[in-house]
Design an enzyme around this catalytic site. Structure first.
Site, mmCIF file in Angstrom:
data_model
loop_
_atom_site.group_PDB
_atom_site.id
_atom_site.type_symbol
_atom_site.label_atom_id
_atom_site.label_comp_id
_atom_site.label_asym_id
_atom_site.label_seq_id
_atom_site.Cartn_x
_atom_site.Cartn_y
_atom_site.Cartn_z
ATOM 1 N N GLY A 151 0.833 -1.201 0.000
ATOM 2 C CA GLY A 151 0.000 0.000 0.000
ATOM 3 C C GLY A 151 0.859 1.238 0.000
ATOM 4 N N LYS A 197 1.977 6.101 4.215
ATOM 5 C CA LYS A 197 1.290 6.586 5.426
ATOM 6 C C LYS A 197 0.779 5.395 6.235
ATOM 7 C CE LYS A 197 -2.789 9.355 6.566
ATOM 8 N NZ LYS A 197 -3.865 8.442 6.173
ATOM 9 N N GLY A 200 1.695 2.358 5.766
ATOM 10 C CA GLY A 200 2.866 1.521 6.034
ATOM 11 C C GLY A 200 3.465 1.861 7.390
ATOM 12 N N CYS A 220 1.960 0.543 -8.529
ATOM 13 C CA CYS A 220 3.126 1.021 -7.779
ATOM 14 C C CYS A 220 4.380 1.139 -8.640
ATOM 15 C CB CYS A 220 3.399 0.100 -6.599
ATOM 16 S SG CYS A 220 3.454 -1.636 -7.065
ATOM 17 N N GLU A 230 5.533 -3.235 1.062
ATOM 18 C CA GLU A 230 5.644 -2.989 -0.378
ATOM 19 C C GLU A 230 4.909 -1.679 -0.644
ATOM 20 O OE1 GLU A 230 6.731 -5.138 -3.131
ATOM 21 O OE2 GLU A 230 7.851 -6.353 -1.701
#
Lengths: 493, 491
Positions: free
Chosen positions: B203, B206, B208, B260, B225
Site C-alpha cells: 500500500g 502513510k 505503512g 506502484c 511494499e
C-alpha cells in the site's frame, strides 16, 4: 540540546560523503577493513585491558570471544569482498527475449549501529564490518556501561578508519534518543527487547529497516548420556557456556538446563567437580570469571535469589561480593517456575536446573515460553535431535556444545519472535547492510503487437485458442517476451 | 477443500476481541504442526490455483466492477502472474524446504552445519486495491508455501474483489489455517493490535508507518511494499516508437497508471522532448483512439477520492498550460483520459506526490546525465526506467540510481522475472518477494550446528594458561606455521 545541531551537521557531512560515491569503491572498503584489522591487531593489549577494566574479562575470553572472532571475520571479509560485491545473474526460465537479469547489491547509505556492553568490541565491530564491506557510512553507538571499551573504540576508529565515513558517538540513553530521531537508512541494534521496541518505533518515522538482535532464555537440554566421556565433555561445555562466557551475561549464554529427574543428581555432582577443577576452590581468586557489569545488574541478580523458595533451591555457590561485583558460579535445582529467575532472562552466573520426567518433555517446556536466541541439546539420540529441530523454534540450535555457533561464518546469527529478527555474520552481515537491486536489460529489437491495445475480442479469442489456456505462455506473448506461434504471426502480418 | 467456517462475514462485528480470538485459535492450530508438511502446503497451493483457474470469469467481472479493468489486463497481470507464482512454487517447493548444508571452518572443527527453513507461524497479509487479487494471493501463497497459517485482509476499496476472495478462500482452502477478514479501518486496526509472527503490507507509506508502528509493539518483522515516483529517463539516440509504446504499456496499460511500478514521470532533454511528445501522441491514439474516455481498454479511476486528488493535480496553477495531450475528465464515470504534461516545474503538486493515475509529466533537463541528479534528489522509488543505447550512461545510471528495481529499455516487466526480488528501498519499502523470495519472506532460517563429543581441545577450558592463549591465537589465525609453532611449544 547542544548535541543536536552538531550531530545533524556531522550526519549531513557523512551523507554528502556517501553521495560522492567514495565508499562504493572496492578499494575504499578494503582499506577500511584493513584499518579495522590493524586496529585490533596493534591494539590487542589495550583491548584486553579495557575489557578487564569494564568487565573483569580474562585475556583468553577476550581473545576467544572478541578479538579472535573479529580477526577471523575480517580475514573472511577481505578475502570475499569482491565476490560479495559482484552482481548475481538471475536465471531467466522461459523468457528468452530479455538480454539479462541480475541482482546487484548496493549500500543502503547512512547506517546506525547500537551495540551492547557485554561484548563491546565484538557486538560493535562485527556489524560495522558488514556495514563497511557493503559500502555504507556508519555511526556506531557503543554502550556507556562499558566505558573503557567505548572510549577505546572511539579513539581507535578515529585513528584507523576514514573519519568522514565512520564515526563513534558515545553516551547514554539521551544520546541514543537523539540519534534515533535522525534519518537513517538502516538501524542495527543489539540489546534488550524493551529497548528493541523503542528502536523499532523510532525507525517508523523514516521507514528505516531494522535488525534487532535480542535475547531470551536459552535452554540447554541434557540427555541421560551413558558414556562418562560424553557427560564429562557436556559438563565442561555447559560450564564454559554459562560461567565462562562473560559470567553468563551473554545473549546466547545457557540460561537454564533441562534434565531427566533420574539423571539430575549425577549432573549436579559432575558440575561441582568440574567447577572446582576449572576455577579452584575460590573462583573469585582465579580471576578467570568476569564480574557483573554494574551495581544495577548486581542488585537485579541478587534479588533473583531473594525469593525464599528460590534460595532453598540453591545447591551450589550463591556467595556474592557486592563491592567487587562478583557472583560465584551458582547452581539451583527446580526453583519455582513462577519466580523471576525462571520468567526473566537471567544474564548472570546463576544456573537453574529444571527436571522433567522424560527428556522429550523438554520440547513442550521450551515451546510454552518465548522463542529464545539459541537452543542447546546435549544428546546422541538422533530422534530427539530431529524432534528438537522440527518441533521447537529458536534463532539457532546447537548440538553437544554451546556458544560456538557464534564463530561459524556460514551460519546466520539472529533471532526469531521475541529474540529478534534479521541476521548477520559472514556474508549475512554484508547482505544485512545491502539493498539487493533487481536490474533487467532489454534490447529494442524484439517487440510484438500483442502487447498493445486496442484489444479487440478477436485478438483475445485468437490468443486464448492458440494458447489453450496456457496462461504463462499467453502472458509472455502479450508482454512481448516470447515469440508467438508461427501461425499467429502469419495470420496477422 | 471447503471448511465448515467461511471466515468472518460482514454481519458479525470484527473487533479487537474477535481478532484476538482468531489469532489465538490459529496459533493453537499452527502448533499442531499440520502446515509443516510438504503435502499440506502443496495441497493448498493447488487449491488456490484451482480456485483462480475455475473462476477466471468471476475474477474478470470483479475487476470490471471495481476498476472497469479491461479483461485482457486482468487475464495477464492478475491471473497470469499468479498462476506463474503457483507453478514456480509447485516445481521448487521441495528444494526450498530442504535444509541447506553449509561448510564449517576451523573455528568450529570438527562440526557440521545446516540452515533449516521453518515457518514463522501466524502471519497477516494486508493487500491493496489496484491489483486486489494478485496482491492478496501472491503473498498468501508464499506464506502457505513457507508453512504458515495466514489471515488475509483485502482492501475494502475494491469491494467486489474483496468479497470474491473471501468466497473463494472460504470454498477452496483449508479454513482451519487460512482466513479472510473483510473490512476497513476498524477491522484493520483490530488485526494490527494482535501479535503476529510477520506482517506483509502492500500500500502507501502513510499506512505503512501505521503498520510498522503496530508491529514494533510486538517486535514483529514486516515486509512493506510501498510505492514512489518511478521515473523514466529517455535518451535521444533510441528507437522512439518502441520506447513510446513501452512507456504507454507500462503506464496506461496498467490500471490506467494506478500501479506502484507505473512510470510516474519522464525525464528527457529540452531538445528531445518535443519529438517524444509527438510520438507519444501518435501511439496513444493508436492504442486508445480519438476518444480515450470511451476506450474499453482503459481502467477507470478507482473512486471519487482519487478522482478528486488527480483533478487537483491537473488544476494546479503551476501546471496550467503544460498539458500537451489529453486532460479530459468524466466525473460521473470516474474516467480520466491519458494526459501528458510537458515541462512541469519541480515544485508543482504533480511532482510532489506519487501520481497513481493517467497523468504523465515530462521534466526537461539540459543534458540527459542530469536526470540522475533529479532522481536522487527525491526519495528512492520502487522502480526506475531508462531508455538509452549509450552504454556508459546506462552503466552510470545503474550504479548511481537506487531503486527497488531497474529496467533498461522497457517498463514494468522486471515484475515477471520470478528469480528477481521484488521490493523497495527507503521510502518505497523494505523486504521483497516473488519466487523463492516469497518463501524466504515468510521463513525463519534456523542455524543448526552439530558438534560431537570427540575432538575436544582443553585449551577452551579454564584454567587459562599463556600456552593456551598462544595456541588459540594460532588456530583462529588459521596459519599452519603458527599452529605448528604453538603446538611444539606446548608439548
Amino acid at each position: 540540546m547542544a548535541m543536536m545541531p552538531a550531530l545533524e551537521r556531522d550526519l549531513n557531512n557523512m551523507s554528502e560523503y556517501y553521495e560522492s560515491g567514495k565508499t562504493k569503491d572496492a578499494s575504499w572498503r578494503e582499506s577500511q577493513l584493513k584499518g579495522l584489522r590493524s586496529f585490533i591487531m596493534e591494539k590487542q593489549d589495550h583491548i584486553m585491558n579495557a575489557l578487564m577494566q569494564d568487565l573483569g574479562k580474562h585475556q583468553l575470553e577476550a581473545f576467544r570471544d572478541e578479538i579472535g572472532t573479529l580477526i577471523k571475520t575480517l580475514n573472511l571479509a577481505l578475502k570475499s569482498l569482491k565476490d560479495w560485491m559482484s552482481g548475481k545473474k538471475a536465471k531467466l526460465p522461459q523468457i528468452a527475449l530479455l538480454t539479462s537479469a541480475e541482482i546487484v547489491p548496493e549500500p543502503l547509505g547512512l547506517v546506525l549501529i547500537i551495540s551492547s556492553w557485554n561484548f563491546p568490541f565484538g557486538l560493535s565491530l562485527e556489524p560495522l564490518i558488514g556495514a563497511v564491506a557493503a559500502g555504507n557510512v556508519a555511526v556506531l553507538k557503543p554502550s556507556e556501561l562499558s566505558p573503557a571499551c567505548s572510549s577505546l573504540l572511539a579513539s581507535g576508529i578515529a585513528t584507523y578508519l576514514d573519519n568522514n565515513a565512520i564515526k563513534v558517538v558515545q553516551g547514554g540513553p539521551e544520546e541514543t534518543q537523539q540519534l534515533l530521531q535522525q534519518r537513517w537508512d538502516k538501524i542495527f541494534f543489539t540489546g534488550s527487547a524493551r529497548v528493541g521496541r523503542i528502536v523499532m518505533s523510532a525507525a517508523v518515522k523514516h521507514l528505516t529497516p531494522v535488525t534487532l538482535e535480542l535475547g531470551g532464555k536459552c535452554p540447554a537440554v541434557v540427555d541421560s548420556l551413558s558414556s562418562s566421556w560424553d557427560i564429562g565433555t557436556t559438563v565442561k561445555r555447559i560450564i564454559v557456556g554459562k560461567f565462562g562466557t562473560c559470567a553468563g551475561q551473554a545473549c546466547i549464554s545457557i540460561d537454564y538446563v533441562l534434565v531427566e529427574k533420574g539423571y539430575c543428581s549425577k549432573l549436579v555432582e559432575l558440575m561441582k567437580v568440574w567447577i572446582k577443577k576449572m576455577y579452584g576452590d575460590n573462583p573469585q581468586r582465579s580471576k578467570t570469571i568476569a564480574r557483573i557489569v554494574n551495581k544495577h545488574h548486581f542488585s537485579r541478580l541478587k534479588s533473583l535469589l531473594d525469593d525464599k523458595m528460590v534460595k532453598q533451591s540453591v545447591v551450589y555457590g550463591g556467595s556474592m561480593d557486592e563491592e567487587n561485583l562478583f557472583i560465584e558460579p551458582t547452581i539451583l535445582v527446580n526453583p519455582p517456575l513462577e519466580a523471576a529467575i525462571m520468567s526473566e532472562e537471567i544474564f548472570g552466573p546463576l544456573l537453574p536446573i529444571i527436571t522433567v520426567e522424560k527428556i522429550e518433555e523438554s520440547i513442550k517446556f521450551i515451546n510454552c515460553r518465548p522463542k529464545p536466541l539459541a537452543i542447546y541439546a546435549f544428546t546422541k539420540n538422533q530422534t530427539l535431535q530431529r524432534r528438537m529441530i522440527s518441533e521447537t523454534s529458536s534463532g539457532s540450535v546447537t548440538f553437544n556444545d554451546a556458544i560456538l555457533q557464534y564463530a561459524a561464518d556460514s551460519l546466520p546469527f539472529g533471532g526469531v519472535g521475541e529474540s529478534g529478527f534479521g541476521m548477520y555474520h559472514g556474508k549475512f552481515s554484508f547482505d544485512t547492510f545491502s539493498h539487493q537491486k533487481a536490474v533487467v536489460r532489454r534490447s529494442f529489437l524484439t517487440d510484438f503487437w500483442y502487447r498493445y491495445p486496442p484489444w479487440t475480442l478477436n485478438k483475445l479469442q485468437l490468443l486464448e485458442v492458440s494458447y489453450n489456456y496456457d496462461y504463462l505462455g499467453l502472458l509472455l506473448v502479450l508482454l512481448g517476451l516470447k515469440r508467438p506461434s508461427k501461425r499467429l504471426i502469419s495470420d496477422h502480418i | 477443500m471447503a471448511g465448515a467456517e467461511s471466515g468472518w462475514s460482514e454481519k458479525k462485528v470484527f473487533d479487537t476481541e474477535a481478532a484476538s480470538f482468531l489469532v489465538k485459535e490459529l496459533r493453537e492450530r499452527f502448533g499442531s504442526g499440520r502446515t509443516r508438511s510438504h503435502e499440506w502446503r502443496v495441497s493448498q497451493v493447488k487449491a488456490l490455483l484451482k480456485a483462480v483457474v475455475e473462476n477466471e470469469d468471476k475474477i474478470v467481472q470483479a475487476l470490471r466492477f471495481d476498476l472497469a479493468r479491461p479483461p485482457l489486463e486482468t487475464l495477464v497481470y492478475e491471473i497470469g502472474m499468479f498462476k506463474n507464482s503457483c507453478e514456480v512454487i509447485l516445481k521448487e517447493l521441495k528444494h526450498w524446504m530442504t535444509p541447506e548444508k553449509v561448510k564449517t571452518s576451523i573455528a568450529t572443527f570438527p562440526s557440521s552445519a545446516e540452515i533449516v527453513p521453518e515457518p514463522l507461524g501466524v502471519v497477516l497479509v494486508i493487500s491493496a486495491w489496484n491489483y486486489p487479487i494478485l496482491l492478496s494471493l501472491d503473498p498468501v501463497v508464499g506464506a502457505i508455501a513457507a508453512g504458515n497459517a495466514v489471515v488475509l485482509k483485502p482492501s475494502e476499496i475494491a469491494p467486489a474483489s474483496s468479497s470474491l476472495l473471501a468466497e473463494l478462500i472460504g470454498k477452496y482452502m483449508d479454513n482451519s489455517f487460512i482466513k479472510v477478514v473483510e473490512g476497513a479501518v476498524d477491522e484493520t486496526t483490530a488485526l494490527l493490535q494482535q501479535k503476529w509472527d510477520k506482517i506483509f503490507y502492500t500500500g502507501n507509506g502513510k499506512v505503512g508507518r501505521i503498520v510498522m508502528t503496530a508491529a514494533a509493539k510486538n517486535l514483529t518483522p514486516v515486509v512493506l511494499e510501498l510505492g514512489g515516483k518511478s521515473p523514466v529517463v529517455v535518451d535521444s539516440n533510441i528507437n522512439l516508437k518502441v520506447t513510446a509504446r513501452r512507456i504507454i504499456s507500462g503506464k496506461w496499460g496498467l490500471n490506467n497508471g494506478q500501479a506502484c511500478i507505473s512510470p510516474d514521470y519522464v525525464i528527457t532533454t529540452r531538445d528531445f522532448a518535443p519529438k517524444l511528445v509527438d510520438v507519444l501522441k501518435t501511439e496513444l491514439e493508436n492504442c486508445y483512439g480519438k476518444n480515450p474516455l470511451e476506450s474499453e481498454d482503459l481502467s477507470r479511476i478507482v473512486n471519487s477520492n482519487h478522482f478528486a486528488r488527480l483533478s487537483k493535480l491537473l488544476n494546479d496553477d503551476k501546471v496550467s498550460g503544460k498539458i500537451v495531450y489529453g486532460g479530459e475528465k468524466d466525473e460521473k464515470n470516474l474516467r480520466i483520459a491519458p494526459t501528458v504534461l510537458l515541462d512541469v516545474p519541480q515544485d508543482s503538486l504533480i511532482m510532489g506526490e506519487e501520481i497513481f493515475g493517467p497523468l504523465l509529466p515530462i521534466v526537461t533537463v539540459d543534458k540527459v546525465e542530469e536526470s540522475i541528479e533529479v532522481i536522487n534528489s527525491g526519495t528512492k522509488p520502487l522502480a526506475a526506467y531508462i531508455f538509452t543505447n549509450n552504454k556508459k550512461f546506462k552503466e552510470q545510471f545503474i550504479k548511481n540510481v537506487s531503486a527497488g528495481g531497474l529496467l533498461v529499455n522497457d517498463t514494468v516487466l522486471h515484475l515477471v522475472v520470478h528469480t528477481l526480488p521484488f521490493g523497495g528501498v527507503g521510502e518505497s519499502g523494505m523486504g521483497a518477494y516473488h519466487g523463492k523470495f516469497s518463501f524466504d519472506a515468510f521463513t525463519h532460517k534456523k542455524a543448526v550446528l552439530y558438534r560431537s563429543f570427540a575432538g575436544d581441545a582443553s585449551l577452551r577450558y579454564p584454567p587459562y594458561t599463556d600456552t593456551k592463549l598462544r595456541l588459540m591465537k594460532a588456530l583462529i589465525g588459521g596459519r599452519i606455521y603458527d599452529i605448528i609453532r604453538a603446538l611444539f611449544r606446548w608439548s
